[in-house]
Design a protein around this motif. Structure first.
Motif, PDB file in Angstrom:
ATOM      1  N   ARG A  23       0.824  -1.208   0.000  1.00  0.00           N
ATOM      2  CA  ARG A  23       0.000   0.000   0.000  1.00  0.00           C
ATOM      3  C   ARG A  23       0.855   1.253   0.000  1.00  0.00           C
ATOM      4  N   LYS A  24       0.223   2.341  -0.389  1.00  0.00           N
ATOM      5  CA  LYS A  24       0.890   3.644  -0.343  1.00  0.00           C
ATOM      6  C   LYS A  24      -0.191   4.704  -0.197  1.00  0.00           C
ATOM      7  N   GLY A  25       0.226   5.925   0.040  1.00  0.00           N
ATOM      8  CA  GLY A  25      -0.713   7.032   0.147  1.00  0.00           C
ATOM      9  C   GLY A  25      -0.712   7.633   1.539  1.00  0.00           C
ATOM     10  N   VAL A  30      -3.938   2.788   7.422  1.00  0.00           N
ATOM     11  CA  VAL A  30      -5.203   2.120   7.703  1.00  0.00           C
ATOM     12  C   VAL A  30      -5.390   0.886   6.827  1.00  0.00           C
ATOM     13  N   GLY A  31      -4.671   0.823   5.709  1.00  0.00           N
ATOM     14  CA  GLY A  31      -4.781  -0.315   4.796  1.00  0.00           C
ATOM     15  C   GLY A  31      -3.842  -1.440   5.180  1.00  0.00           C
ATOM     16  N   HIS A  32      -3.836  -2.479   4.385  1.00  0.00           N
ATOM     17  CA  HIS A  32      -3.023  -3.668   4.656  1.00  0.00           C
ATOM     18  C   HIS A  32      -2.146  -4.020   3.455  1.00  0.00           C
ATOM     19  N   ASP A  33      -0.954  -4.511   3.728  1.00  0.00           N
ATOM     20  CA  ASP A  33      -0.166  -5.196   2.714  1.00  0.00           C
ATOM     21  C   ASP A  33      -0.741  -6.606   2.655  1.00  0.00           C
ATOM     22  N   VAL A  68      -7.791 -13.878  -0.364  1.00  0.00           N
ATOM     23  CA  VAL A  68      -6.921 -13.148   0.555  1.00  0.00           C
ATOM     24  C   VAL A  68      -6.530 -14.086   1.698  1.00  0.00           C
ATOM     25  N   ARG A  69      -5.235 -14.304   1.867  1.00  0.00           N
ATOM     26  CA  ARG A  69      -4.730 -15.187   2.922  1.00  0.00           C
ATOM     27  C   ARG A  69      -4.203 -14.436   4.124  1.00  0.00           C
ATOM     28  N   GLU A  70      -3.642 -13.226   3.882  1.00  0.00           N
ATOM     29  CA  GLU A  70      -3.046 -12.501   4.996  1.00  0.00           C
ATOM     30  C   GLU A  70      -3.032 -11.012   4.692  1.00  0.00           C
ATOM     31  N   GLY A  71      -3.208 -10.225   5.737  1.00  0.00           N
ATOM     32  CA  GLY A  71      -3.072  -8.779   5.642  1.00  0.00           C
ATOM     33  C   GLY A  71      -2.222  -8.303   6.806  1.00  0.00           C
ATOM     34  N   THR A  72      -1.134  -7.629   6.503  1.00  0.00           N
ATOM     35  CA  THR A  72      -0.265  -7.131   7.572  1.00  0.00           C
ATOM     36  C   THR A  72      -0.342  -5.607   7.599  1.00  0.00           C
ATOM     37  N   LEU A  78      -7.588  -7.839   9.607  1.00  0.00           N
ATOM     38  CA  LEU A  78      -8.569  -8.131   8.557  1.00  0.00           C
ATOM     39  C   LEU A  78      -9.682  -9.013   9.104  1.00  0.00           C
ATOM     40  N   SER A  79     -10.914  -8.658   8.819  1.00  0.00           N
ATOM     41  CA  SER A  79     -12.059  -9.490   9.161  1.00  0.00           C
ATOM     42  C   SER A  79     -12.443 -10.315   7.932  1.00  0.00           C
ATOM     43  N   ASP A  80     -13.325 -11.282   8.125  1.00  0.00           N
ATOM     44  CA  ASP A  80     -13.823 -12.054   6.981  1.00  0.00           C
ATOM     45  C   ASP A  80     -14.535 -11.134   5.988  1.00  0.00           C
ATOM     46  N   LYS A  81     -15.246 -10.137   6.504  1.00  0.00           N
ATOM     47  CA  LYS A  81     -15.931  -9.168   5.639  1.00  0.00           C
ATOM     48  C   LYS A  81     -14.907  -8.376   4.829  1.00  0.00           C
TER      49      LYS A  81
END
Length: 182
Positions: A23-25, A30-33, A68-72, A78-81
């Motif tokens: 991510r960038k910006g 607030v976002g995830h890699d 999607v397997r992972e968000g760091t 990360l939720s299921d939603k």
């Protein structure tokens, strides 16, 4: 790099394909890699008796099979939603309805002592462009291939939110790890 000759076939039964987005910006915190798995893909490599330099490789990737397997990072886990929403956004960004698959066809293989570079054409989002894939031996029966796909080179506008304050970087890292069957 030693590898057997003949026809080799790989798919999710003897390997895995992962996409890594960053991510960038201004509000990137607030976002995830993300680590996204491709669950429907196939690779076919034909290695002649003369060795890997004469090999041909083709790949087929079903773009609707991204999970999607992972968000760091990110403000919250990360939720299921969230995962479901990210997968939906990925399908929309890639325009899977019009361009359901990506394909790769090799043009040249250059080998070294412990690696190979497979050069060829990736067709994604209806655009064909050259790309290089780096292959390294992990163990005698396991190989890892990596490349970087620049979305804009294929006419894809990387996902953004919050009026562009959160964006997915243009470069997506692709990793394929396969195991030779005995």
């Amino acid at each position: 790099m030693l590898i057997r000759t003949g026809l080799l076939r790989f798919d999710p039964h003897n390997g895995h394909m992962l996409l890594h987005t960053r991510r960038k910006g201004v509000v990137s915190t607030v976002g995830h890699d993300l680590t996204i798995e491709v669950t429907d893909w196939s690779v076919r490599i034909d290695i002649p008796e003369t060795g890997p330099a004469g090999a041909t490789a083709t790949a087929h990737v079903e773009l609707g099979s991204l999970v999607v397997r992972e968000g760091t990072g990110g403000a919250l886990p990360l939720s299921d939603k969230d995962r479901s929403e990210i997968e939906k956004n990925a399908r929309r960004t890639l325009d899977v309805g019009r361009h359901p698959a990506a394909t790769f066809e090799s043009a040249r293989v250059v080998t070294g002592d412990d690696h190979a570079t497979i050069s060829g054409t990736l067709t994604l989002h209806g655009v064909a462009a050259p790309i290089d894939v780096q292959v390294r031996e992990v163990t005698p029966e396991r190989y890892r291939a990596t490349t970087v796909v620049t979305q804009s080179a294929y006419g894809i506008k990387p996902y953004s939110a919050f009026l562009g304050a959160l964006k997915v970087r243009d470069d997506v890292e692709v990793e394929l790890e396969v195991e030779l069957e005995h």
